[in-house]
Motif scaffolding. Structure first.
Motif, mmCIF file in Angstrom:
data_model
loop_
_atom_site.group_PDB
_atom_site.id
_atom_site.type_symbol
_atom_site.label_atom_id
_atom_site.label_comp_id
_atom_site.label_asym_id
_atom_site.label_seq_id
_atom_site.Cartn_x
_atom_site.Cartn_y
_atom_site.Cartn_z
ATOM 1 N N HIS A 68 0.801 -1.190 -0.017
ATOM 2 C CA HIS A 68 -0.084 0.131 -0.039
ATOM 3 C C HIS A 68 0.903 1.273 -0.122
ATOM 4 C CE1 HIS A 68 -3.003 2.924 1.371
ATOM 5 N NE2 HIS A 68 -3.844 1.999 0.915
ATOM 6 N N PRO A 69 0.568 2.248 -0.629
ATOM 7 C CA PRO A 69 1.539 3.576 -0.609
ATOM 8 C C PRO A 69 1.498 3.975 0.629
ATOM 9 C CG PRO A 69 -0.235 3.567 -2.230
ATOM 10 C CD PRO A 69 -0.671 2.509 -1.727
ATOM 11 N N SER A 70 0.865 3.756 1.700
ATOM 12 C CA SER A 70 1.063 4.293 3.042
ATOM 13 C C SER A 70 1.950 3.623 3.708
ATOM 14 C CB SER A 70 -0.241 4.681 3.883
ATOM 15 O OG SER A 70 -0.980 3.369 4.000
ATOM 16 N N THR A 71 2.511 2.547 3.344
ATOM 17 C CA THR A 71 3.241 1.403 4.061
ATOM 18 C C THR A 71 4.695 1.476 3.507
ATOM 19 O OG1 THR A 71 2.780 -0.601 2.620
ATOM 20 C CG2 THR A 71 1.351 -0.081 4.680
ATOM 21 N N ALA A 87 2.157 -3.704 5.839
ATOM 22 C CA ALA A 87 0.969 -3.764 5.218
ATOM 23 C C ALA A 87 0.099 -5.133 5.860
ATOM 24 C CB ALA A 87 1.682 -4.532 3.652
ATOM 25 N N ASP A 88 0.619 -5.747 6.758
ATOM 26 C CA ASP A 88 -0.051 -6.885 7.498
ATOM 27 C C ASP A 88 -0.895 -6.298 8.332
ATOM 28 O OD1 ASP A 88 1.126 -9.076 6.103
ATOM 29 O OD2 ASP A 88 2.721 -9.373 7.514
ATOM 30 N N ALA A 101 -7.364 0.447 8.622
ATOM 31 C CA ALA A 101 -8.128 1.359 9.775
ATOM 32 C C ALA A 101 -7.154 1.281 11.121
ATOM 33 C CB ALA A 101 -9.284 0.688 9.985
ATOM 34 N N LEU A 102 -6.551 0.417 11.441
ATOM 35 C CA LEU A 102 -5.698 0.624 12.594
ATOM 36 C C LEU A 102 -4.616 1.266 12.600
ATOM 37 C CD1 LEU A 102 -5.208 -0.556 15.573
ATOM 38 C CD2 LEU A 102 -3.999 -2.803 14.639
ATOM 39 N N ARG A 103 -3.956 1.369 11.403
ATOM 40 C CA ARG A 103 -2.838 2.114 11.007
ATOM 41 C C ARG A 103 -3.309 3.446 11.094
ATOM 42 N NH1 ARG A 103 -1.570 1.734 6.022
ATOM 43 N NH2 ARG A 103 -2.658 -0.393 5.465
ATOM 44 N N ILE A 104 -4.367 3.915 10.555
ATOM 45 C CA ILE A 104 -4.912 5.333 10.859
ATOM 46 C C ILE A 104 -4.987 5.748 12.030
ATOM 47 C CG2 ILE A 104 -6.782 6.864 10.177
ATOM 48 C CD1 ILE A 104 -4.808 6.124 7.850
ATOM 49 N N ALA A 105 -5.893 4.743 12.979
ATOM 50 C CA ALA A 105 -6.041 5.033 14.345
ATOM 51 C C ALA A 105 -4.663 5.184 15.031
ATOM 52 C CB ALA A 105 -6.801 3.982 14.939
#
Length: 431
Positions: free
Chosen positions: A63-66, A72-73, A77-81
């Protein structure tokens, strides 16, 4: 024996060559490279066995945000939180540290905040004197001295009337207490003299037990007299220099910022100052109208301390919602003690009526939408101000919210602000 080993070695080498050749023929890029080779018939040199291709799952795009397979695993939603959480924690720590610093140097911060409010109130008067060609220092000194004289004169009148009215109020309060005692005896409670005496003794015992704490509080209050005097002097000096050199001070602060941010910050700061001036002037006008309206009815019904109560209503109006309620409650209580419950109910109706006119007509009409603040923000701001700085915090919290509201709106506006007349000077003088 040795010949058999050599044959096995030759067979193994031939197998490796065939495997290598089959791998190159299955790879399109390898075939293209072989086609472009200038010696297609050359026999490839033996080499190590081919590395097996990576797993299909490992070659999936991240993913571009990883930044790694581990990220990626983790669910999106948890990464955003988590990202929100650590940023909020950092902001909370900075806010906590800022509050601690302000609490440590509150003897400086509070007088400067009051000086800003006074400067916003007196700045138009200084502007009037400047338009008639008075020097800036002289105009500032005249306005400041006139303001101090007005405050001292008002306090003198309040104290004199309070001293003159205390004996009559004490007699009326004593008579009211006796009426309450009679009502407790003959009313629905039917308390006996022994019960009343026991309650009075409990109250006296409580006072005796807490005398030490009350005395220590008085001593601590006396110890703060020096701080009050220091704060008052700082308010006077800061107000004088804000009125005289406010423009220079603001330009100096703007020049400390990066060049790209100076124009936007200058625009937001000037808009915020205009909001503060409008808020203070409107609040003074509304407070004056409240004080005159309630004071007239106090005089008509011959309530003692009419002028001190009107002055209290005037000061209380600077704290929206809460201040007007408390000052009106004091006026109703004095009317109850002095003239009975009928007059107290009339004064209560007057106070409620004046507050309704203030909240629904005067404030929207005088303040306008430029400094309109939601009532919930007002209540939360006043509560936070009381917790952090007491009465002064309640006084400063609402104008601070109004200024921040204007500044944030101006900075968040996407259009480029108009270049102020002195922006070129600011940029030219910047280091």
């Amino acid at each position: 024996m040795g010949g058999a080993r050599l044959r096995r070695f030759d067979e193994l080498r031939a197998r490796i060559r065939r495997a290598y050749a089959s791998g190159r023929s299955s790879d399109p890029s390898a075939g293209h490279a072989a086609a472009s080779d200038s010696h297609p018939a050359a026999t490839p040199e033996p080499g190590p066995p081919a590395v097996p291709p990576p797993d299909i799952e490992e070659s999936k795009d991240l993913h571009p945000s990883t930044s790694s397979r581990d990220d990626a695993d983790v669910p999106h939603a948890l990464r955003i939180a988590a990202a929100w959480s650590w940023r909020l924690i950092v902001i909370g720590l900075v806010a906590w540290a800022l509050v601690r610093v302000i609490g440590t140097i509150r003897i400086v911060i509070i007088p400067l905040a009051i000086a800003l409010l006074l400067s916003a109130l007196l700045a138009p008067m200084v502007g009037v004197l400047l338009r008639i060609r008075l020097p800036r220092s002289l105009a500032t000194a005249v306005v400041l001295v006139a303001g101090v004289a007005a405050v001292v004169g008002t306090l003198t009148l309040v104290v004199n009337e309070f001293i003159q009215g205390v004996p009559d109020l004490s007699r009326n309060a004593t008579r009211g207490i006796r009426q309450i005692q009679e009502w407790l005896k003959t009313g629905p409670l039917h308390l006996s003299d022994n019960q009343l005496n026991s309650y009075i003794e409990q109250g006296e015992r409580w006072i005796d037990e807490n005398t030490q704490s009350l005395t220590s509080g008085a001593v601590s209050t006396a110890a703060t007299v020096a701080e009050l005097l220091t704060g008052a002097l700082l308010v006077l000096f800061a107000t004088f220099f804000f009125l005289r050199d406010g423009e220079k001070i603001w330009r100096f602060l703007v020049r400390l910022l990066p060049v790209a941010a100076r124009w936007r910050v200058d625009d937001a700061g000037r808009a915020s100052w205009s909001t503060l001036v409008a808020y203070v002037r409107a609040t003074v006008l509304v407070a004056f109208i409240d004080a005159v309206g309630i004071g007239i009815f106090l005089v008509v019904f011959d309530i003692p301390f009419a002028f001190p109560l009107a002055a209290l209503v005037f000061l209380g109006a600077f704290i929206p919602i809460v201040g007007a309620t408390l000052s009106g409650a004091v006026a109703v209580l004095v009317a109850l003690v002095d003239s009975g419950w009928v007059t107290a109910l009339i004064i209560l109706g007057v106070v409620i009526g004046v507050q309704q006119v203030e909240g629904n007509i005067l404030q929207p009409l005088i303040m306008g939408r430029a400094v309109a603040i939601h009532p919930l923000a007002v209540i939360v701001g006043i509560t936070a101000g009381v917790v952090l700085a007491g009465i002064v915090g309640a006084l400063v919290s609402v104008p601070l919210i109004a200024v921040l509201n204007t500044a944030v709106r101006r900075l968040a506006h996407r259009r480029a602000p108009e270049v102020p007349p002195d922006a070129v000077v600011i940029a030219a003088k910047s280091p």
